[in-house]
Design a protein around this motif. Structure first.
Motif, mmCIF file in Angstrom:
data_model
loop_
_atom_site.group_PDB
_atom_site.id
_atom_site.type_symbol
_atom_site.label_atom_id
_atom_site.label_comp_id
_atom_site.label_asym_id
_atom_site.label_seq_id
_atom_site.Cartn_x
_atom_site.Cartn_y
_atom_site.Cartn_z
ATOM 1 N N HIS A 88 5.093 4.506 -3.963
ATOM 2 C CA HIS A 88 3.766 4.920 -4.406
ATOM 3 C C HIS A 88 2.893 5.394 -3.261
ATOM 4 C CE1 HIS A 88 4.456 3.542 -8.458
ATOM 5 N NE2 HIS A 88 4.917 2.397 -7.973
ATOM 6 N N GLY A 89 3.113 4.878 -2.068
ATOM 7 C CA GLY A 89 2.331 5.288 -0.909
ATOM 8 C C GLY A 89 1.043 4.513 -0.723
ATOM 9 N N ILE A 90 0.761 3.556 -1.603
ATOM 10 C CA ILE A 90 -0.462 2.774 -1.481
ATOM 11 C C ILE A 90 -0.119 1.293 -1.480
ATOM 12 C CG2 ILE A 90 -2.023 4.459 -2.496
ATOM 13 C CD1 ILE A 90 -1.786 2.959 -5.130
ATOM 14 N N ARG A 91 -1.010 0.490 -0.938
ATOM 15 C CA ARG A 91 -0.864 -0.953 -0.911
ATOM 16 C C ARG A 91 -2.229 -1.555 -1.185
ATOM 17 N NH1 ARG A 91 -3.587 -2.789 3.312
ATOM 18 N NH2 ARG A 91 -3.942 -1.336 4.965
ATOM 19 N N ILE A 92 -2.254 -2.781 -1.642
ATOM 20 C CA ILE A 92 -3.525 -3.448 -1.885
ATOM 21 C C ILE A 92 -4.021 -4.015 -0.559
ATOM 22 C CG2 ILE A 92 -2.561 -5.677 -2.513
ATOM 23 C CD1 ILE A 92 -4.758 -5.675 -4.763
ATOM 24 N N ARG A 93 -5.295 -3.877 -0.296
ATOM 25 C CA ARG A 93 -5.853 -4.383 0.955
ATOM 26 C C ARG A 93 -5.852 -5.903 0.953
ATOM 27 N NH1 ARG A 93 -8.320 -0.129 3.621
ATOM 28 N NH2 ARG A 93 -8.953 1.561 2.266
ATOM 29 N N GLY A 102 13.230 11.519 2.766
ATOM 30 C CA GLY A 102 14.246 10.475 2.816
ATOM 31 C C GLY A 102 14.180 9.600 1.582
ATOM 32 N N ARG A 103 14.599 8.361 1.736
ATOM 33 C CA ARG A 103 14.610 7.426 0.624
ATOM 34 C C ARG A 103 13.201 6.927 0.332
ATOM 35 N NH1 ARG A 103 19.127 3.038 1.432
ATOM 36 N NH2 ARG A 103 18.174 2.465 -0.531
ATOM 37 N N PRO A 104 12.948 6.466 -0.910
ATOM 38 C CA PRO A 104 11.625 5.900 -1.232
ATOM 39 C C PRO A 104 11.343 4.652 -0.398
ATOM 40 C CG PRO A 104 12.855 6.361 -3.234
ATOM 41 C CD PRO A 104 13.799 6.568 -2.093
ATOM 42 N N CYS A 105 10.081 4.452 -0.083
ATOM 43 C CA CYS A 105 9.662 3.314 0.737
ATOM 44 C C CYS A 105 9.866 2.025 -0.044
ATOM 45 C CB CYS A 105 8.196 3.485 1.119
ATOM 46 S SG CYS A 105 7.522 2.138 2.082
ATOM 47 N N ARG A 106 10.444 1.024 0.613
ATOM 48 C CA ARG A 106 10.688 -0.250 -0.058
ATOM 49 C C ARG A 106 9.434 -1.092 -0.129
ATOM 50 N NH1 ARG A 106 15.877 -2.706 2.830
ATOM 51 N NH2 ARG A 106 14.263 -4.247 3.173
ATOM 52 N N ARG A 107 8.527 -0.939 0.809
ATOM 53 C CA ARG A 107 7.321 -1.779 0.835
ATOM 54 C C ARG A 107 6.370 -1.414 -0.300
ATOM 55 N NH1 ARG A 107 4.046 -2.462 6.288
ATOM 56 N NH2 ARG A 107 5.889 -3.655 6.780
ATOM 57 N N CYS A 108 6.191 -0.126 -0.577
ATOM 58 C CA CYS A 108 5.227 0.288 -1.611
ATOM 59 C C CYS A 108 5.910 0.841 -2.858
ATOM 60 C CB CYS A 108 4.269 1.315 -1.030
ATOM 61 S SG CYS A 108 5.054 2.864 -0.540
ATOM 62 N N CYS A 120 0.000 2.917 2.677
ATOM 63 C CA CYS A 120 1.082 2.047 3.115
ATOM 64 C C CYS A 120 1.283 2.231 4.614
ATOM 65 C CB CYS A 120 2.361 2.388 2.357
ATOM 66 S SG CYS A 120 3.802 1.439 2.877
ATOM 67 N N ARG A 121 1.429 1.122 5.332
ATOM 68 C CA ARG A 121 1.575 1.205 6.786
ATOM 69 C C ARG A 121 2.974 1.615 7.209
ATOM 70 N NH1 ARG A 121 -1.947 -3.472 6.431
ATOM 71 N NH2 ARG A 121 -0.120 -4.762 6.207
ATOM 72 N N LYS A 122 3.938 1.431 6.344
ATOM 73 C CA LYS A 122 5.310 1.761 6.720
ATOM 74 C C LYS A 122 5.605 3.251 6.546
ATOM 75 C CE LYS A 122 10.050 0.280 6.103
ATOM 76 N NZ LYS A 122 10.938 -0.622 5.386
ATOM 77 N N CYS A 123 5.177 3.825 5.426
ATOM 78 C CA CYS A 123 5.472 5.237 5.166
ATOM 79 C C CYS A 123 4.255 6.131 5.387
ATOM 80 C CB CYS A 123 5.994 5.417 3.750
ATOM 81 S SG CYS A 123 4.804 5.022 2.460
ATOM 82 N N HIS A 124 3.152 5.557 5.836
ATOM 83 C CA HIS A 124 1.910 6.288 6.123
ATOM 84 C C HIS A 124 1.365 7.014 4.899
ATOM 85 C CE1 HIS A 124 2.587 5.384 10.308
ATOM 86 N NE2 HIS A 124 3.800 5.905 10.207
ATOM 87 N N GLY A 125 1.581 6.440 3.724
ATOM 88 C CA GLY A 125 1.021 6.991 2.497
ATOM 89 C C GLY A 125 1.852 8.085 1.855
#
Length: 83
Positions: free
Chosen positions: A60-65, A51-57, A30-35
């Motif tokens: 989970h720390g991963i995103r689909i390419r 901190g708080r869980p990332c909203r973008r992923c 994930c680009r926002k939380c750096h994985g």
């Protein structure tokens, strides 16, 4: 003429490498939380803490390419159109 051919060859090679990367590893960090899956904060003493869980992923720390997302959309469209 040769410069154009060289540019097209380099672009085709880069596209092929990215397609192989998307096939081998469809998920990236994930680009926002750096994985990490969460944002890092610091306490009053300056020490890092979770901190708080990332909203973008969703934590989970991963995103689909992007390439894999486009491939999945094209495959879904083909599958639904040939049923």
């Amino acid at each position: 003429m040769t410069l154009t051919l060289l540019a097209i060859t380099c672009l085709a090679a880069a596209t092929l490498c990215y397609a192989c990367l998307c096939a081998a590893s469809p998920f990236g960090r994930c680009r926002k939380c750096h994985g990490l899956g969460f944002a890092t904060k610091t306490d009053r003493k300056g020490r890092p803490r979770r901190g708080r869980p990332c909203r973008r992923c969703d934590g989970h720390g991963i995103r689909i390419r992007t390439g894999r997302h486009l491939y999945n959309a094209a495959a879904r469209l083909h599958r639904d159109g040939t049923r």
